[in-house]
Write an enzyme that holds these catalytic residues in place. Sequence first.
Site, PDB file in Angstrom:
ATOM      1  N   GLY A 470       0.776  -1.240   0.000  1.00 58.00           N
ATOM      2  CA  GLY A 470       0.000   0.000   0.000  1.00 58.00           C
ATOM      3  C   GLY A 470       0.809   1.293   0.000  1.00 58.00           C
ATOM      4  N   ALA A 513      11.686   1.282  -1.392  1.00 58.10           N
ATOM      5  CA  ALA A 513      12.079   2.372  -2.298  1.00 58.10           C
ATOM      6  C   ALA A 513      13.589   2.331  -2.498  1.00 58.10           C
ATOM      7  CB  ALA A 513      11.647   3.717  -1.721  1.00 58.10           C
ATOM      8  N   ARG A 632      15.610  11.865  -0.023  1.00 56.37           N
ATOM      9  CA  ARG A 632      14.897  12.410  -1.174  1.00 56.37           C
ATOM     10  C   ARG A 632      13.476  11.854  -1.204  1.00 56.37           C
ATOM     11  NH1 ARG A 632      15.004  12.173  -7.093  1.00 56.37           N
ATOM     12  NH2 ARG A 632      16.134  10.205  -7.206  1.00 56.37           N
ATOM     13  N   LEU A 634      10.423  10.786  -3.362  1.00 61.04           N
ATOM     14  CA  LEU A 634      10.162  10.402  -4.751  1.00 61.04           C
ATOM     15  C   LEU A 634       8.792  10.877  -5.220  1.00 61.04           C
ATOM     16  CD1 LEU A 634      11.589   6.772  -4.636  1.00 61.04           C
ATOM     17  CD2 LEU A 634      12.642   8.758  -5.743  1.00 61.04           C
ATOM     18  N   ASN A 635       7.835  10.874  -4.293  1.00 63.62           N
ATOM     19  CA  ASN A 635       6.476  11.294  -4.629  1.00 63.62           C
ATOM     20  C   ASN A 635       5.847  11.899  -3.377  1.00 63.62           C
ATOM     21  OD1 ASN A 635       3.634  11.340  -4.906  1.00 63.62           O
ATOM     22  ND2 ASN A 635       3.690   9.753  -6.474  1.00 63.62           N
ATOM     23  N   GLN A 642       1.984   7.998   3.635  1.00 61.60           N
ATOM     24  CA  GLN A 642       2.678   7.109   4.560  1.00 61.60           C
ATOM     25  C   GLN A 642       2.749   7.724   5.953  1.00 61.60           C
ATOM     26  OE1 GLN A 642       3.957   3.782   4.173  1.00 61.60           O
ATOM     27  NE2 GLN A 642       2.294   4.260   2.798  1.00 61.60           N
ATOM     28  N   GLY A 706      13.280   5.835   2.907  1.00 63.03           N
ATOM     29  CA  GLY A 706      12.135   4.987   3.239  1.00 63.03           C
ATOM     30  C   GLY A 706      11.231   5.686   4.234  1.00 63.03           C
ATOM     31  N   GLY A 708       7.891   4.194   5.246  1.00 62.28           N
ATOM     32  CA  GLY A 708       6.786   3.367   5.730  1.00 62.28           C
ATOM     33  C   GLY A 708       6.630   3.376   7.241  1.00 62.28           C
ATOM     34  N   GLU A 709       7.712   3.543   7.951  1.00 64.64           N
ATOM     35  CA  GLU A 709       7.625   3.382   9.402  1.00 64.64           C
ATOM     36  C   GLU A 709       7.822   4.673  10.188  1.00 64.64           C
ATOM     37  OE1 GLU A 709       9.451  -0.803   8.203  1.00 64.64           O
ATOM     38  OE2 GLU A 709       8.525  -0.504  10.106  1.00 64.64           O
TER      39      GLU A 709
HETATM   40 MO1  MOS Z   1       7.285  -3.681   8.345  1.00 61.23          MO
HETATM   41  S1  MOS Z   1       6.804  -3.997  10.304  1.00 61.23           S
HETATM   42  O1  MOS Z   1       8.875  -4.200   8.227  1.00 61.23           O
HETATM   43  O2  MOS Z   1       6.133  -4.470   7.454  1.00 61.23           O
END
Ligand code: MOS
Length: 742
Positions: A470, A513, A632, A634-635, A642, A706, A708-709
């Site tokens: 996602g 990414a 950087r 990217l989008n 995120q 990155g 995501g977290e």
């Molecule tokens: Mo993440 S907790 O590495 O999906």
Amino acid sequence: MTTGKTGAPHDRVDGRAKVTGQARYAGEFTAPDLVHGFVVGSAIARGKIMRIDAAEALALPGVLQVYTHENTPRLAWRDRSWRDMVAPGGSPLRPLHDAEIQFSGQPVALVIAESFELAREAAGLVKVDYEAAPHETRLAEVEAEAHEPARGKKGYTPPPKPRGRADEALAAAPVRVEATYEHPPLHHNPMEPHATTVIVEADGSLTIHDKTQGVSNSRDYVCKVFGLASDQVRVVTPFVGGGFGSGLRPQYQLFLAVLAARELRRSVRVVLSRQQMFTIGYRPWTRQRVALGAERDGRLCALIHEAVGNTSRFEDYCENVVPWSGVLYECPNTRLEYGVAALDLYTPIDARAPGAVTGLWALESAIDELADALDIDPLALRLKNYAEEDQDHRRPFSSKALRDCYREGAARFGWHRRSLAARSMREGALQIGWGMATGIWEAQQAPSQAKALLTADGRLHVASASGEIGPGTYTIMSQIAAEQLGLPLAAVRFELGDTALPPAMIQGGSATASSVGSAVLAVCRALQHTLLKLAQALPDSPFGGRTLEDVEFVDRGLRLRSGVAPAVPIAAIMRHAGLGSIAEQATAIPDLARQSRYTSNAHSAVFVEVAVDEALGTVTVRRVVSAVAGGRILNPKTARSQILGGVVWGIGMALAEHSMLDHGLGRFVNHNLGEYHVPVHADVPAIDVVFVEERDDVVNPLGVKGLGEIGIVGVAAAIANAVFHATGRRIRELPITLDKLL
Ligand code: MOS
């Protein structure tokens, strides 16, 4: 048509497919011979199955089979074969292996029927007699038995050795704070439940649609457990409806669906119910002690951080809870310790920013307590102890724009208008509080491959066996490729989630990414190289003797950077060479020799305003500013999403989420979205996301860290700190529910 470019806020290329229902998820693939499985889970937390009676279930017309430990074939023997790519140390669960029960909800039977509804109905008719043994699901009861986790989990780093003499320095410190922080187990609750559809092909091979963050991980697991060759199993997962870590390891429905498909030689689908989603992994229950010692001017002189998280009795799930405390602030004396303690529950699993979410909840609460004890502004205290290098590894940061996060975040929030004392800001019946915290997450790169096919009609197909849970992977990979070849975004198709494609890292750790992006970059560079060579063979070529440095790909063509002439179309170059297509494949390997000389982290600063109703104890988050340094971007659009998602989960962690155990039953009891409270729209205010400028040419060729977290890390502490500022009440046990404030 817009030229694909990184840095542009493109809409998701898969957005239309998702909102129109055309994107297919693991439980939506089908086959003419498909049958359905439903799992029967253990009613006890520990003990033995004495007898299973499936006669009544089997008597229902349309029920084909009931698998239990009594009729399941013997499979792989060694633990090694059951250990997936990211398994922790220990003996992984072997579903339906024997009569032993290790946790409540453990699968004890799989009912196969012609329809899902029938399978579910029949599952209720399977009678199981147990001999229960005493179980323990209370962390405090096993905390004293905490042990160092058995090695094995990828990415786990044991705490660094102590620096200086933390205990002596703490005892001598003019100002000290010391406290214990706790958060309960937390489940991921993705919208898509775990599901597997196994399609038995005409040649007997298996095509598996599994809810997973890593198709290769599921494929390898199935091959090892069932003794199959890798060409007999293909895992295809183009979409995942939220993973957050819950899809990093194969879950038991994968095993069960493959088992039944192999036994029946029919296609099988097994979908977990929402209730059963509470019988797989979760963020572990963790208790932490943080002690800080400081000089009167706020300089830290001692930092002690000890954490104990729960694990199961059969595996040592572990995470990096305390190492962040050695790296975030400058301090001459630190002692960091981490252990796990076994409960009669299933093994926890990584959940968005595993370890960092937990560790920073405690550390950033403690820093706020220290600021209060010192009468210093919490942001000023952090700046006073800002780490300019990684003291634990004695190396520089590849980049660290955290100071800019603090500055830009504070400016957007208006932090300078905050009054220092708690309970000093009020609006009628509401107590207003402003709190902040820091976030940190590691920037990593793992080896990944990609292939590309450029056709003479100007279309580019790029593919890699990455996942897409996602974050926008389809979109940013398409952007990278389009930019490299000077193509419109619509001319690029990126394909992922299929073990038939070149292997890529599992989607996790905020590293897609970086890792897959670098592979896409590498394969596009290979195409560029080939195109330049072909262009040099054109009659009167302007590119003779030129290198890739001298040229650029724009407007579907190639031109000299220095020149003013229009680009030579890629189509013309390929036509002249007599080529209908060009295919390339490339692998991106991290430059470890260089990367290991630096510490690379993403950072954030989170600022929060809460309003607490003094009479009711209700907490409302009214404003959030999250300033992120993630290299950087990217989008900006998918990047912002995120961070929004991370902040929302942080609000949930701080104020609502709590996987509740009935210790008598040894079972999570609020196992549905009615009783497991998550923030709803009305609980989430406008969230202001800021990305600060950050250049980093060490982390990977793209300079991305990155995202995501990082968005969730620190949010719970920022909210707890704001609640303290509002009320003068320091809540050290999450979630901060009204009963704790009254
Ligand atoms: Mo993440 S907790 O590495 O999906």
